[in-house]
Motif scaffolding. Structure first.
Motif, PDB file in Angstrom:
ATOM      1  N   ALA A  10      -0.444   4.430  -8.071  1.00  0.00           N
ATOM      2  CA  ALA A  10      -1.378   4.532  -6.951  1.00  0.00           C
ATOM      3  C   ALA A  10      -1.503   3.172  -6.267  1.00  0.00           C
ATOM      4  O   ALA A  10      -1.705   2.163  -6.937  1.00  0.00           O
ATOM      5  CB  ALA A  10      -2.741   4.994  -7.445  1.00  0.00           C
ATOM      6  N   PRO A  11      -1.326   3.129  -4.957  1.00  0.00           N
ATOM      7  CA  PRO A  11      -1.423   1.845  -4.273  1.00  0.00           C
ATOM      8  C   PRO A  11      -2.866   1.367  -4.172  1.00  0.00           C
ATOM      9  O   PRO A  11      -3.793   2.170  -4.214  1.00  0.00           O
ATOM     10  CB  PRO A  11      -0.858   2.142  -2.884  1.00  0.00           C
ATOM     11  CG  PRO A  11      -1.080   3.592  -2.672  1.00  0.00           C
ATOM     12  CD  PRO A  11      -1.024   4.236  -4.040  1.00  0.00           C
ATOM     13  N   ALA A  12      -3.037   0.039  -4.044  1.00  0.00           N
ATOM     14  CA  ALA A  12      -4.354  -0.554  -3.823  1.00  0.00           C
ATOM     15  C   ALA A  12      -4.739  -0.226  -2.374  1.00  0.00           C
ATOM     16  O   ALA A  12      -4.481  -0.978  -1.443  1.00  0.00           O
ATOM     17  CB  ALA A  12      -4.300  -2.063  -4.052  1.00  0.00           C
ATOM     18  N   GLN A  13      -5.337   0.939  -2.231  1.00  0.00           N
ATOM     19  CA  GLN A  13      -5.464   1.537  -0.911  1.00  0.00           C
ATOM     20  C   GLN A  13      -6.288   0.716   0.077  1.00  0.00           C
ATOM     21  O   GLN A  13      -5.879   0.497   1.219  1.00  0.00           O
ATOM     22  CB  GLN A  13      -6.092   2.910  -1.108  1.00  0.00           C
ATOM     23  CG  GLN A  13      -6.165   3.720   0.122  1.00  0.00           C
ATOM     24  CD  GLN A  13      -6.979   4.955  -0.155  1.00  0.00           C
ATOM     25  OE1 GLN A  13      -7.867   4.947  -1.008  1.00  0.00           O
ATOM     26  NE2 GLN A  13      -6.686   6.018   0.544  1.00  0.00           N
ATOM     27  N   LEU A  14      -7.451   0.248  -0.371  1.00  0.00           N
ATOM     28  CA  LEU A  14      -8.304  -0.517   0.547  1.00  0.00           C
ATOM     29  C   LEU A  14      -7.608  -1.795   0.983  1.00  0.00           C
ATOM     30  O   LEU A  14      -7.681  -2.195   2.148  1.00  0.00           O
ATOM     31  CB  LEU A  14      -9.632  -0.873  -0.136  1.00  0.00           C
ATOM     32  CG  LEU A  14     -10.602   0.272  -0.304  1.00  0.00           C
ATOM     33  CD1 LEU A  14     -11.789  -0.183  -1.151  1.00  0.00           C
ATOM     34  CD2 LEU A  14     -11.081   0.770   1.052  1.00  0.00           C
ATOM     35  N   GLU A  15      -6.940  -2.436   0.042  1.00  0.00           N
ATOM     36  CA  GLU A  15      -6.241  -3.676   0.362  1.00  0.00           C
ATOM     37  C   GLU A  15      -5.091  -3.405   1.327  1.00  0.00           C
ATOM     38  O   GLU A  15      -4.826  -4.199   2.228  1.00  0.00           O
ATOM     39  CB  GLU A  15      -5.710  -4.323  -0.920  1.00  0.00           C
ATOM     40  CG  GLU A  15      -6.778  -4.644  -1.945  1.00  0.00           C
ATOM     41  CD  GLU A  15      -7.628  -5.848  -1.564  1.00  0.00           C
ATOM     42  OE1 GLU A  15      -7.173  -6.670  -0.757  1.00  0.00           O
ATOM     43  OE2 GLU A  15      -8.743  -5.962  -2.075  1.00  0.00           O
ATOM     44  N   MET A  16      -4.395  -2.294   1.130  1.00  0.00           N
ATOM     45  CA  MET A  16      -3.283  -1.953   2.024  1.00  0.00           C
ATOM     46  C   MET A  16      -3.793  -1.680   3.436  1.00  0.00           C
ATOM     47  O   MET A  16      -3.179  -2.102   4.419  1.00  0.00           O
ATOM     48  CB  MET A  16      -2.533  -0.728   1.481  1.00  0.00           C
ATOM     49  CG  MET A  16      -1.745  -0.979   0.219  1.00  0.00           C
ATOM     50  SD  MET A  16      -0.488  -2.268   0.379  1.00  0.00           S
ATOM     51  CE  MET A  16       0.688  -1.476   1.484  1.00  0.00           C
ATOM     52  N   LEU A  17      -4.910  -0.987   3.540  1.00  0.00           N
ATOM     53  CA  LEU A  17      -5.475  -0.715   4.872  1.00  0.00           C
ATOM     54  C   LEU A  17      -5.930  -2.013   5.528  1.00  0.00           C
ATOM     55  O   LEU A  17      -5.744  -2.218   6.734  1.00  0.00           O
ATOM     56  CB  LEU A  17      -6.634   0.281   4.765  1.00  0.00           C
ATOM     57  CG  LEU A  17      -6.250   1.692   4.301  1.00  0.00           C
ATOM     58  CD1 LEU A  17      -7.493   2.559   4.136  1.00  0.00           C
ATOM     59  CD2 LEU A  17      -5.262   2.350   5.275  1.00  0.00           C
ATOM     60  N   ALA A  18      -6.507  -2.917   4.733  1.00  0.00           N
ATOM     61  CA  ALA A  18      -6.935  -4.200   5.280  1.00  0.00           C
ATOM     62  C   ALA A  18      -5.726  -5.038   5.702  1.00  0.00           C
ATOM     63  O   ALA A  18      -5.753  -5.718   6.729  1.00  0.00           O
ATOM     64  CB  ALA A  18      -7.786  -4.957   4.253  1.00  0.00           C
ATOM     65  N   LEU A  19      -4.653  -4.954   4.907  1.00  0.00           N
ATOM     66  CA  LEU A  19      -3.423  -5.669   5.274  1.00  0.00           C
ATOM     67  C   LEU A  19      -2.872  -5.131   6.589  1.00  0.00           C
ATOM     68  O   LEU A  19      -2.488  -5.891   7.489  1.00  0.00           O
ATOM     69  CB  LEU A  19      -2.382  -5.514   4.146  1.00  0.00           C
ATOM     70  CG  LEU A  19      -0.993  -6.084   4.405  1.00  0.00           C
ATOM     71  CD1 LEU A  19      -1.057  -7.592   4.653  1.00  0.00           C
ATOM     72  CD2 LEU A  19      -0.060  -5.791   3.222  1.00  0.00           C
ATOM     73  N   GLU A  20      -2.873  -3.824   6.716  1.00  0.00           N
ATOM     74  CA  GLU A  20      -2.393  -3.220   7.962  1.00  0.00           C
ATOM     75  C   GLU A  20      -3.259  -3.663   9.144  1.00  0.00           C
ATOM     76  O   GLU A  20      -2.751  -4.013  10.216  1.00  0.00           O
ATOM     77  CB  GLU A  20      -2.420  -1.695   7.843  1.00  0.00           C
ATOM     78  CG  GLU A  20      -1.879  -0.981   9.057  1.00  0.00           C
ATOM     79  CD  GLU A  20      -1.846   0.530   8.866  1.00  0.00           C
ATOM     80  OE1 GLU A  20      -2.868   1.111   8.397  1.00  0.00           O
ATOM     81  OE2 GLU A  20      -0.807   1.134   9.184  1.00  0.00           O
ATOM     82  N   ALA A  21      -4.557  -3.699   8.928  1.00  0.00           N
ATOM     83  CA  ALA A  21      -5.469  -4.096  10.024  1.00  0.00           C
ATOM     84  C   ALA A  21      -5.221  -5.542  10.435  1.00  0.00           C
ATOM     85  O   ALA A  21      -5.239  -5.876  11.626  1.00  0.00           O
ATOM     86  CB  ALA A  21      -6.920  -3.897   9.579  1.00  0.00           C
ATOM     87  N   CYS A  22      -4.980  -6.418   9.477  1.00  0.00           N
ATOM     88  CA  CYS A  22      -4.782  -7.816   9.859  1.00  0.00           C
ATOM     89  C   CYS A  22      -3.422  -8.005  10.528  1.00  0.00           C
ATOM     90  O   CYS A  22      -3.288  -8.815  11.439  1.00  0.00           O
ATOM     91  CB  CYS A  22      -5.078  -8.774   8.704  1.00  0.00           C
ATOM     92  SG  CYS A  22      -3.712  -9.233   7.674  1.00  0.00           S
ATOM     93  N   LEU A  23      -2.418  -7.211  10.126  1.00  0.00           N
ATOM     94  CA  LEU A  23      -1.124  -7.276  10.821  1.00  0.00           C
ATOM     95  C   LEU A  23      -1.261  -6.793  12.263  1.00  0.00           C
ATOM     96  O   LEU A  23      -0.708  -7.386  13.189  1.00  0.00           O
ATOM     97  CB  LEU A  23      -0.087  -6.423  10.074  1.00  0.00           C
ATOM     98  CG  LEU A  23       0.376  -6.980   8.722  1.00  0.00           C
ATOM     99  CD1 LEU A  23       1.037  -5.900   7.878  1.00  0.00           C
ATOM    100  CD2 LEU A  23       1.326  -8.154   8.913  1.00  0.00           C
ATOM    101  N   GLU A  24      -2.037  -5.726  12.435  1.00  0.00           N
ATOM    102  CA  GLU A  24      -2.274  -5.213  13.798  1.00  0.00           C
ATOM    103  C   GLU A  24      -2.951  -6.268  14.662  1.00  0.00           C
ATOM    104  O   GLU A  24      -2.606  -6.460  15.831  1.00  0.00           O
ATOM    105  CB  GLU A  24      -3.190  -3.977  13.739  1.00  0.00           C
ATOM    106  CG  GLU A  24      -2.438  -2.678  13.576  1.00  0.00           C
ATOM    107  CD  GLU A  24      -3.375  -1.509  13.211  1.00  0.00           C
ATOM    108  OE1 GLU A  24      -2.850  -0.453  12.878  1.00  0.00           O
ATOM    109  OE2 GLU A  24      -4.621  -1.678  13.240  1.00  0.00           O
ATOM    110  N   ARG A  25      -3.913  -6.944  14.063  1.00  0.00           N
ATOM    111  CA  ARG A  25      -4.657  -7.955  14.825  1.00  0.00           C
ATOM    112  C   ARG A  25      -3.740  -9.127  15.212  1.00  0.00           C
ATOM    113  O   ARG A  25      -3.806  -9.634  16.323  1.00  0.00           O
ATOM    114  CB  ARG A  25      -5.856  -8.425  13.997  1.00  0.00           C
ATOM    115  CG  ARG A  25      -6.890  -9.159  14.787  1.00  0.00           C
ATOM    116  CD  ARG A  25      -8.203  -9.272  14.054  1.00  0.00           C
ATOM    117  NE  ARG A  25      -8.065 -10.039  12.813  1.00  0.00           N
ATOM    118  CZ  ARG A  25      -9.082 -10.336  12.015  1.00  0.00           C
ATOM    119  NH1 ARG A  25     -10.302  -9.906  12.321  1.00  0.00           N
ATOM    120  NH2 ARG A  25      -8.901 -11.025  10.920  1.00  0.00           N
TER     121      ARG A  25
END
Ligand SMILES: *Cc1c(COP(=O)(O)O)cnc(C)c1O
Length: 368
Positions: free
Chosen positions: A221-236
């Motif tokens: 299972a991926p570290a889901q919250l961290e992955m979403l936060a990583l995606e958000a910072c890449l988007e930014r």
């Protein structure tokens, strides 16, 4: 009622793979990228334990505390370690690396920290990479503190293992990290019977169970919250533009350096040459007779949200770090930090000139 952090749908393999591709884009790399489910020390340790073994000889460049940690891991793995220790107020040069490689032809692994937030220096990786490639050693780079703050081109520079974390200049989460892995590095790991396997430290597990299996099923299972936060910072970062983000960090470093000198009171840039100073954070030497930890405490009493911290360990008395990275890479954060340091220095009986500091910041970082 659903909670914003909880009750989320599972992160799919396709979504995970898309975030991985975005990280590869940030690094302009064609190599495989492995996203690791932990703080950056996880892939750093995985790379060292995968690359080093009894019989190998590693050149470990020490320009700060992380280099010291790598040396300990390398010795743990049974490798011979040649430590190239550089004073923390400077950067290593490509010539120093070339000389060390020439003196020890058996070196087959090189570990280097790109920028050290803890000491405030940055190393010339492009030139060092040329020397390492000419020698033929495997090249591991800790780019946790440089990614997003300055140019980082692992493929162009011949980096075989390039480790990043999102918590500094990327302005992202601390609990997830990534490493780009060259073809040579995969071969080296696969050849190493001591490389972690069936282990949380294993990059080879990710290769066999995720990459080579077509990235269709996640091994756990991926570290889901961290992955979403990583995606958000890449988007930014993509929205602002990577070159704008790095330019903002370079400006923050130049402005802090110039502003601190103009502020006076005995503050001096800790890193002697501006070209060796990291864009991610600026370190300052406090005047004799004052204590950095006490000055930081005084400055934070003015405003506890400022990105100020005293040096770690033995540096706690003499060094102040201005961590102007991520959301703090702004003119406001720099000016407020200098003003609060000025106030703490004044309280300690030192004469400071905040107007001169403001002028110096304005000159180093003009309003756009
Ligand atoms: C910040 C940093 C890391 C990550 O370590 P933390 O102490 O968890 O922040 C690793 N390497 C370097 C060079 C860093 O600056």
């Amino acid at each position: 009622m659903t909670h914003p952090f909880l009750d989320l749908p599972p992160l799919t393999a396709a979504h995970f793979a898309a975030i991985e591709r975005r990280v590869a884009g940030l690094l302009a790399t064609e190599q495989d990228v492995v996203i690791t489910q932990g703080e950056a020390l996880l892939p750093l340790e995985g790379c060292v334990r995968g690359g080093a073994r009894p019989g190998s000889t590693a050149l470990n460049v020490v320009t700060g505390p992380y280099g010291q940690t790598f040396g300990d891991w390398l010795r743990d793995c049974g490798a011979e370690v040649v430590d190239l220790v550089v004073p923390f107020h400077a950067a290593v040069t490509a010539e120093q690396v070339e000389q060390a490689l020439a003196a020890h032809p058996e070196i087959d692994f090189v570990s280097l920290v790109h920028a050290e937030a803890a000491t405030g220096n940055t190393n010339p990786v492009a030139e060092i990479g040329e020397a390492v490639r000419a020698h033929g050693a495997l090249f591991m780079l800790d780019a946790v503190a440089s990614v997003g703050a300055e140019p980082l081109l692992p493929d162009a520079w011949g980096v075989d293992l390039c480790v990043i974390g999102a918590q500094k200049a990327m302005g992202g989460p601390a609990g997830v990290s990534a490493v780009s892995v060259s073809e040579r590095a995969w071969e080296r790991l696969a050849d190493n019977p001591r490389a972690p396997r069936r282990s949380y430290l294993s990059l080879l597990d990710w290769k066999s169970r995720w990459i080579d299996a077509g990235r269709t099923a996640l091994p756990h299972a991926p570290a889901q919250l961290e992955m979403l936060a990583l995606e958000a910072c890449l988007e930014r970062i993509e929205a602002e533009g990577l070159t704008t983000v790095t330019a903002r960090h370079a400006a923050a470093a130049a402005a802090t350096r110039a502003g601190a000198v103009a502020l006076g009171g005995g503050l001096e840039p800790y890193v002697h040459e501006a070209r060796d100073a990291a864009p991610v954070a600026t370190t300052l030497r406090v005047p004799a007779g004052t204590d950095a930890t006490a000055l930081v405490r005084g400055a934070l009493a003015v405003d506890p949200s400022l990105p100020l911290v005293a040096g770690g360990g033995a540096l706690a008395a003499e060094m102040i770090r201005v961590n102007h990275y991520g959301a703090d890479a702004t003119r406001d954060a720099v000016l407020s930090s200098l003003a609060a340091l000025g106030s703490a220095l004044t309280d300690a009986g030192r004469a400071t000139d905040l107007d001169a500091a403001r002028d110096a910041v304005a000159e180093a970082w003009p309003n756009d």
